[in-house]
Scaffold this active site. Structure first.
Site, PDB file in Angstrom:
ATOM      1  CD  GLU A 150      -2.445  -1.616   2.541  1.00  0.00           C
ATOM      2  OE1 GLU A 150      -2.441  -0.795   3.471  1.00  0.00           O
ATOM      3  OE2 GLU A 150      -2.864  -2.782   2.664  1.00  0.00           O
ATOM      4  CD  GLU A 192      -3.945  -5.011   5.349  1.00  0.00           C
ATOM      5  OE1 GLU A 192      -5.052  -5.602   5.241  1.00  0.00           O
ATOM      6  OE2 GLU A 192      -3.849  -3.772   5.424  1.00  0.00           O
ATOM      7  CG  PHE A 210       1.272   1.201  10.545  1.00  0.00           C
ATOM      8  CD1 PHE A 210       2.125   1.861  11.424  1.00  0.00           C
ATOM      9  CD2 PHE A 210       0.677   1.925   9.529  1.00  0.00           C
ATOM     10  CE1 PHE A 210       2.375   3.218  11.289  1.00  0.00           C
ATOM     11  CE2 PHE A 210       0.923   3.293   9.386  1.00  0.00           C
ATOM     12  CZ  PHE A 210       1.782   3.934  10.273  1.00  0.00           C
ATOM     13  CG  ASP A 255      -0.097  -1.785  14.797  1.00  0.00           C
ATOM     14  OD1 ASP A 255      -0.200  -1.797  16.015  1.00  0.00           O
ATOM     15  OD2 ASP A 255       0.878  -1.272  14.209  1.00  0.00           O
ATOM     16  CE1 TYR A 256      -4.197  -0.698  11.239  1.00  0.00           C
ATOM     17  CE2 TYR A 256      -2.818   0.447   9.663  1.00  0.00           C
ATOM     18  CZ  TYR A 256      -3.706   0.471  10.723  1.00  0.00           C
ATOM     19  OH  TYR A 256      -4.087   1.671  11.256  1.00  0.00           O
ATOM     20  CB  ILE A 257       0.727  -8.054   9.731  1.00  0.00           C
ATOM     21  CG1 ILE A 257       1.492  -8.834   8.647  1.00  0.00           C
ATOM     22  CG2 ILE A 257       0.715  -8.827  11.044  1.00  0.00           C
ATOM     23  CD1 ILE A 257       2.990  -8.911   8.903  1.00  0.00           C
ATOM     24  N   PRO A 313      -4.832  -9.678   8.834  1.00  0.00           N
ATOM     25  CG  PRO A 313      -6.153  -7.985   7.900  1.00  0.00           C
ATOM     26  CD  PRO A 313      -4.976  -8.219   8.829  1.00  0.00           C
ATOM     27  CG  HIS A 362      -0.944   3.658  13.654  1.00  0.00           C
ATOM     28  ND1 HIS A 362      -2.187   3.973  14.134  1.00  0.00           N
ATOM     29  CD2 HIS A 362      -1.040   3.721  12.308  1.00  0.00           C
ATOM     30  CE1 HIS A 362      -2.996   4.229  13.124  1.00  0.00           C
ATOM     31  NE2 HIS A 362      -2.329   4.078  12.008  1.00  0.00           N
TER      32      HIS A 362
END
Lengths: 339, 409
Positions: A29, A60, A83, A85-87, A89, A129
């Protein structure tokens, strides 16, 4: 040698690998035209072309799934999850697919991809984050997990990760992107300028995965750390006046067990430090390994310093973050325990 | 047989980048009033043109056109204008507050205010919205007091969320506003579940889920649509297509191939595509979908076509990835200006009242910010540290009790 920040060192590693290997490509992204929200892929699209470094949909799971397909074909994708934190998925793709493709196909298909992701706290990023998810990857066999603490290591480890034939989770301590951070948030920020580990050689070099570095030699107690906590621990050692040996693990899978045991057998004491919350954190594994392999050398219980067992709280950034005071206190407790 | 050609990887690129002239010539924009309005109980199979249309009510002169034009009283319209202007005044002030270092982060809704405000006003007090972070207009339209929002942004001792959450990630159950998270898209399915619960209980409440066009790429979007379709959940699923996901244009989310509203087709639910900068069109579409949901006919997917007039957040400079004149060139205009023009055309508003209202709202925001600053800005004031350990579980376990003690709180 040029002096580089961690961001520039990572950018340089990607630049070197794009130029060197046509099978390397980057997506994620905002990594294309914009060059990433932290500028790690800055100008790589302009220099190497739109199909070598491009934007991906916000997905993700899709990013990692397609990277696995590409890597099975023979490419070496380096994907960015904006981030850590978004891994999540992508977690199923990492756990059930990337990490087991080699095993279940008996080596017919492999997944030599690298998943880069900024992680960790210290930037007032709140719950989404700031997290440190390394333990959930370390728990999965078949995937490597790497965490640099300096610009020099960042470049060399990233090149080694890209060249590795196994999937690698490459966690970048975002609080270290622009300068070392020792946990003293109330002092002025420092840049990497003048830091010895900011001297980053040009061109290709690799720092091998699974090889720890001794950040400081010492005799009284061993400190095991990685990422930002290497710098925090160094400050705590300095301030406490304790002659501690500081080991920067650099990768937690593979883990340099020999460096750990050699140091703990020498010092007889051990403190484990990480930002992630404490319970079932990677520190628990380190403490167990030290106990299993160094029990008769230990003169006190292994101490753990970690984030609290709460979500990462915005207003309480510096209450949550395990700063030098908490590390110093653990060092002292460790030494005060009678042999 | 055609000669074999070599394959080539396609990577979408926007029509213009910094230094180029903004180019919206590729947009197909129908006249206001041109699109038909079928009865809301029409079978989905009879409405498969609508996901490719663009429902517009207000024409270039501010006059309402066509079947979608709702009959709204001037007081309601002025209320909508006020909430949009309040949202804008709040955004401008709090963005500057972040720039002054008084908080860590801020995000504006500029250019998209009509969607949140009209949806908030068109739905019932007991309906629940599962918003994005560009939906503070929902709260403004329901007269949520400003001070708790300011205190949340400062994470100070009076923060209703106890300093645990990033600025603007509000939670306001009493106002029909579900807890926000920094993870995009992950509440889209919650909206469907909430709606299913209302159906299960035999209530008359409906839900509204909101997602950005960029986030339609997440699995959450497709999962939510599947469940909404399978269980005919009484939910409005809204996509705010503001053209930009940080630096990625909508083509990276699939807009080169089809419309976002057309994603509804494969799930067999109605899809509407609506001018999101047209307050009346937004209202009409929400009311249509709400009525359909309350008739137990299930979900509607609505794409609100709009433009993110400012950066993604305080963390990016949009001039780095798109022409800075692009927002001004957006062919569907500004939602505030268009509603103002409509009210003036109806002789229900004038420039002097408009300016006076802006001054009044600016002062209202200024006073709330001052009051919040008295409690303290980020870093000066925070809730008691023991709050860090509360609400992890209903009752803290031994770990949290020990850790709280170790913290000395």
């Amino acid at each position: 040698m040029p002096e580089l920040s961690m961001i520039k060192a990572l950018n340089d590693a990607l630049d070197v690998m794009l130029a060197r290997d046509p099978d390397v490509l980057i997506f994620g992204e905002d990594v294309g035209y914009f060059g990433g929200v932290f500028r790690v892929t800055d100008k790589l699209q302009e220099k190497h072309g739109a199909t070598r470094c491009f934007d991906s949909p916000i997905s993700e799971g899709g990013i990692v799934a397609t990277a696995i397909g590409m890597s099975a074909y023979g490419l070496r994708p380096v994907v960015e999850i904006q981030f850590a934190d978004y891994i999540l998925p992508a977690y199923d793709q990492i756990v059930s697919e990337a990490s087991r493709l080699r095993y279940r196909s008996n080596g017919e298909f492999i997944a030599p991809l690298t998943v880069r992701s900024p992680y960790g706290g210290g930037i007032y990023g709140g719950q989404t984050h700031s997290q440190s998810p390394e333990a959930i990857f370390a728990h999965v066999t078949g995937v490597k997990t790497v965490i640099p603490s300096t610009p020099y290591d960042a470049k060399g480890l990233l090149i080694a990760a890209i060249e590795c034939n196994d999937p690698v989770i490459f966690l970048e301590p975002k609080r270290l992107y622009n300068g070392p951070f020792d946990g003293h948030h109330d002092r002025p920020t420092t840049s990497w300028a003048g830091h010895p580990a900011a001297d980053v050689p040009e061109g290709h070099y690799a720092v091998p995965l699974g090889k720890a570095s001794v950040a400081r030699e010492g005799s009284e107690v061993t400190v095991l750390a990685y990422g930002t906590m290497v710098h925090v621990s160094a400050a705590a050692i300095e301030e406490s006046g304790i002659d501690a040996e500081l080991i920067d693990l650099r990768s937690i899978v593979p883990l340099d067990i020999d460096a750990i045991t050699a140091s703990v057998r020498k010092t007889g004491r051990c403190v484990v430090v990480h930002e992630a919350s404490r319970y079932a954190g990677f520190g628990g594994e380190l403490a167990a390994l030290v106990q299993e392999r160094c029990f008769y050398h230990l003169e006190s219980p292994v101490e753990r310093v970690a984030g609290w067992d709460t979500p990462y709280p915005h207003a309480f950034e510096w209450d949550y973050f395990p700063g030098p005071a908490r590390v110093s206190a653990a060092l002292k407790r460790c030494l005060e325990t009678p042999a | 047989m055609k000669p074999r050609s070599r394959l080539a990887l396609h990577v979408p690129a926007p029509s213009s980048r910094p230094g180029d002239k903004p180019d919206f010539s590729g947009l197909d924009i129908p006249e206001a009033g041109e699109i038909r309005r079928p009865p809301c109980d029409t079978a989905e199979a009879e409405m498969r043109d609508l996901p490719y249309a663009l429902i517009r009510v207000l024409d270039d002169e501010g006059a309402p056109q066509g079947d979608w034009a709702p009959r709204l009283s001037p007081d309601v319209l002025r209320g909508g204008l006020r909430a949009m202007l309040l949202t804008r005044a709040f955004d401008e002030r709090l963005f500057r507050i972040q720039r002054q270092g008084k908080t860590s982060f801020y995000m504006k809704s500029t250019g998209e205010e009509a969607i949140a405000v009209a949806a908030s006003m068109a739905l019932g007090a007991k309906d629940m919205c599962f918003p994005t972070y560009r939906f503070v207009g929902w709260l403004m339209a329901r007269s949520h007091p400003l001070l708790p929002l300011v205190n949340q942004i400062f994470s100070n001792e009076k923060d209703p969320l106890k300093g645990r959450q990033l600025p603007i990630l509000y939670s306001a159950r009493e106002y029909g506003f579900y807890s926000l998270s920094g993870n995009v898209g992950s509440r889209f399915g919650h909206a469907v579940g909430w709606a299913m619960a209302s159906a299960y209980k035999g209530d008359d409440k409906i839900a509204m889920g909101v997602i950005g066009e960029g986030t339609t790429a997440e699995g959450d979007f497709h999962e939510a649509l599947t469940f909404a379709s399978v269980y005919r959940a009484p939910v409005i699923l809204a996509i705010t297509n503001n053209q930009w996901a940080i630096s990625s244009f909508s083509g990276i989310a699939g807009a080169e191939a089809t419309t976002f509203a057309a994603k509804a087709l494969a799930y067999g639910i109605p899809g509407l595509r609506v001018d999101g900068n047209d307050f009346l069109a937004v209202w009409a579409a929400i009311r249509w979908a709400a009525e359909r949901a309350r008739l137990n006919l299930g979900a509607t997917l609505i794409e609100f076509f709009t433009y993110r007039a400012e950066g993604h957040s305080t963390s990016d400079d949009p001039a780095k990835y798109r022409p800075s004149e692009e927002a001004g060139a957006w062919p569907l205009g500004d939602p505030v200006e268009r509603l103002k023009q409509h009210l003036i055309a109806q002789n229900e508003w004038d420039e002097a009242r408009h300016e006076a209202l802006i001054a009044e709202l600016t002062e209202e925001v200024r006073a709330a910010v001052k009051e919040g600053e008295r409690a303290g800005v980020l870093g000066q004031s925070k809730p008691s540290v023991k709050e860090m350990f509360e609400n992890v579980f209903e009752e803290p376990d031994w770990r949290l009790i020990e850790q709280r003690r170790e913290m000395g709180s």
